[in-house]
Design a protein around this motif. Structure first.
Motif, PDB file in Angstrom:
ATOM      1  N   THR A 120       1.198  -1.068  -0.335  1.00 50.43           N
ATOM      2  CA  THR A 120       0.001   0.142  -0.193  1.00 50.43           C
ATOM      3  C   THR A 120       0.577   1.119  -0.027  1.00 50.43           C
ATOM      4  OG1 THR A 120      -1.376  -0.641   1.074  1.00 50.43           O
ATOM      5  CG2 THR A 120      -1.582   1.571   0.611  1.00 50.43           C
TER       6      THR A 120
ATOM      7  N   TYR B   9       1.137   4.454   1.134  1.00 52.75           N
ATOM      8  CA  TYR B   9       0.093   5.267   2.442  1.00 52.75           C
ATOM      9  C   TYR B   9       0.585   7.005   2.007  1.00 52.75           C
ATOM     10  CZ  TYR B   9      -1.182   0.906   4.772  1.00 52.75           C
ATOM     11  OH  TYR B   9      -2.048   0.312   5.401  1.00 52.75           O
ATOM     12  N   LYS B  10       1.798   7.359   1.374  1.00 54.68           N
ATOM     13  CA  LYS B  10       2.357   8.357   0.685  1.00 54.68           C
ATOM     14  C   LYS B  10       0.831   9.304   0.181  1.00 54.68           C
ATOM     15  CE  LYS B  10       6.148   9.858   0.992  1.00 54.68           C
ATOM     16  NZ  LYS B  10       7.855   9.891   0.315  1.00 54.68           N
TER      17      LYS B  10
ATOM     18  N   VAL C  93      -1.862   9.848   2.563  1.00 54.93           N
ATOM     19  CA  VAL C  93      -1.883  10.997   3.209  1.00 54.93           C
ATOM     20  C   VAL C  93      -1.896  12.337   3.042  1.00 54.93           C
ATOM     21  CG1 VAL C  93       0.236  12.423   4.869  1.00 54.93           C
ATOM     22  CG2 VAL C  93      -0.742   9.720   5.482  1.00 54.93           C
TER      23      VAL C  93
ATOM     24  N   ILE D 245      -9.924   1.634   2.668  1.00 56.26           N
ATOM     25  CA  ILE D 245      -8.328   1.690   3.664  1.00 56.26           C
ATOM     26  C   ILE D 245      -8.663   1.355   5.085  1.00 56.26           C
ATOM     27  CG2 ILE D 245      -7.362   3.503   5.587  1.00 56.26           C
ATOM     28  CD1 ILE D 245      -8.237   5.552   3.536  1.00 56.26           C
TER      29      ILE D 245
ATOM     30  N   HIS E 279      -1.344  -1.652   9.528  1.00 57.36           N
ATOM     31  CA  HIS E 279      -0.175  -0.850   9.352  1.00 57.36           C
ATOM     32  C   HIS E 279      -1.248   0.377  10.396  1.00 57.36           C
ATOM     33  CE1 HIS E 279       2.930   1.658   8.866  1.00 57.36           C
ATOM     34  NE2 HIS E 279       3.158   0.765   8.472  1.00 57.36           N
TER      35      HIS E 279
ATOM     36  N   TYR F 257      -0.482   3.434   9.523  1.00 59.80           N
ATOM     37  CA  TYR F 257      -0.985   4.648   8.493  1.00 59.80           C
ATOM     38  C   TYR F 257      -2.378   4.778   8.676  1.00 59.80           C
ATOM     39  CZ  TYR F 257       3.180   6.104   6.742  1.00 59.80           C
ATOM     40  OH  TYR F 257       4.383   7.160   6.586  1.00 59.80           O
ATOM     41  N   GLN F 258      -3.097   3.271   8.826  1.00 56.56           N
ATOM     42  CA  GLN F 258      -4.486   3.365   8.850  1.00 56.56           C
ATOM     43  C   GLN F 258      -4.844   4.337   9.792  1.00 56.56           C
ATOM     44  OE1 GLN F 258      -4.038  -0.610   8.748  1.00 56.56           O
ATOM     45  NE2 GLN F 258      -5.949  -1.197   7.162  1.00 56.56           N
TER      46      GLN F 258
ATOM     47  N   LEU G  20      -4.796   7.492   9.389  1.00 58.69           N
ATOM     48  CA  LEU G  20      -5.542   7.865   7.918  1.00 58.69           C
ATOM     49  C   LEU G  20      -7.427   8.239   8.219  1.00 58.69           C
ATOM     50  CD1 LEU G  20      -4.086   6.449   5.461  1.00 58.69           C
ATOM     51  CD2 LEU G  20      -4.531   8.319   5.445  1.00 58.69           C
TER      52      LEU G  20
ATOM     53  N   ALA H 119       5.469   6.681  11.021  1.00 61.56           N
ATOM     54  CA  ALA H 119       3.846   7.061  10.381  1.00 61.56           C
ATOM     55  C   ALA H 119       3.909   8.286  10.077  1.00 61.56           C
ATOM     56  CB  ALA H 119       2.930   6.085  10.515  1.00 61.56           C
TER      57      ALA H 119
END
Length: 328
Positions: free
Chosen positions: A109, A111-112, A115, A145, A152, A154-155, A158, A242
């Motif tokens: 994934t 993620y950047k 974001v 997501i 992760h 990041y989830q 987000l 993250a």
């Protein structure tokens, strides 16, 4: 009798000529890309509308068919000239939908990319994007997501940012910013151990992006350093790493994007689509400021770096033309 505006007539004729050139240029995408790189978002939208009137065909659909027919064997989600040209012709919220979906569907994934969308758009834009995403994919972006495996940090960030997009605050409160800054300190570097993840996520979810930016400014004013330095002092767990990336993108976007572009140009990261993604997404937002920061950090113009380091060809020529046209 009403008379036609000469300027409008001239624009209409010019748009019709553009559409004819596009229609006659399907075998010469490089020529087409060079012509469209200099068109504003309003001109591109008018080209889409006029093309359908003239030829009875949706230009975006035509580009998608062309892109799919030549996709086999490509490396990276934006390696194909037709694909980045397709992104350029889309409205921003439509483009973000495509980028978000591609980011989620990648084997690892991206993620950047997600974001950048979540912290760089207004609430009204985010609402439009969610509507288009649901209509196109019959799914909810936030749920997609949430469903990413393996889980992760990041989830969680987000999801909190998605909630913050629903915080429709008109004014930014200095008092709230100071209170939130103190709370971040007391649950972070002001205590033993790593920062309190739940507190960070709560603040992110309940404050608008503008309000959270003010909190970061207050934190620096009160404690004498950026919040990212406080995070860096803790353990280097996945959540903290993250969070630092998200804050850099949110709080210092010009520096973040300049660094991302440089890394992508030099092929130092796996995210080989970052160069096209950032240039296309920021072209009509803040590309001039990003270029200034790029020159300050790396001692050369962004266009020169692209021409020097990216292999010659239609892909490079389009990106160089994009930077040139959007900075004039």
């Amino acid at each position: 009798m009403a008379t036609k505006d000469p300027a409008s007539t001239t624009l209409s004729i010019s748009c019709q000529n553009d559409c004819k050139e596009i229609h006659d240029s399907w075998g010469r995408l490089s020529h087409l890309a060079q012509a469209l790189a200099s068109r504003s978002k309003h001109e591109r939208r008018q080209i889409r509308e006029t093309y359908k009137e003239m030829y009875g065909e949706n230009l975006i659909d035509r580009l998608q068919i062309t892109q799919k027919s030549g996709k086999k064997g490509l490396i990276g989600i934006f390696s194909n000239l037709c694909e980045i040209l397709l992104l350029w012709m889309l409205d921003q919220h439509e483009r973000d939908v495509v980028i978000a979906r591609e980011a989620i569907e990648q084997e690892e994934t991206n993620y950047k990319a997600l974001v950048e969308i979540f912290v760089g758009r207004k609430s009204s834009h985010f609402l439009l994007m969610n509507q288009v995403y649901a209509k196109r994919y019959k799914r909810q972006l936030e749920q997609d997501i949430n469903d990413i495996e393996p889980p992760h940090p990041y989830q969680r960030i987000l999801v909190a940012l998605a909630a913050s997009q629903k915080a429709h605050y008109v004014d930014v409160s200095q008092h709230v910013a100071k209170c939130d800054a103190r709370r971040l300190f007391e649950t972070g570097e002001g205590r033993a151990g790593s920062l309190d993840e739940n507190v960070v996520l709560e603040i992110l979810s309940k404050r608008s992006i503008s309000q959270f930016k003010q909190t970061l400014s207050s934190y620096k004013h009160i404690y004498g350093h950026d919040y990212t330095k406080a995070v860096r002092r803790g353990s280097s767990c996945e959540f903290e790493e993250a969070l630092k990336m998200v804050i850099k993108c949110l709080y210092k976007p010009y520096s973040y994007y300049a660094k991302t572009l440089n890394a992508s140009i030099k092929s130092m990261v796996k995210d080989d689509g970052a160069l096209a993604r950032v240039l296309i997404s920021r072209a009509e937002v803040d590309i001039e400021e990003i270029q200034k920061m790029f020159k300050k950090k790396y001692g050369m113009e962004l266009r020169d770096a692209i021409c020097e380091r990216v292999p010659s060809g239609d892909y490079r020529n389009f990106l160089a033309a994009l930077v040139t046209s959007t900075s004039t």
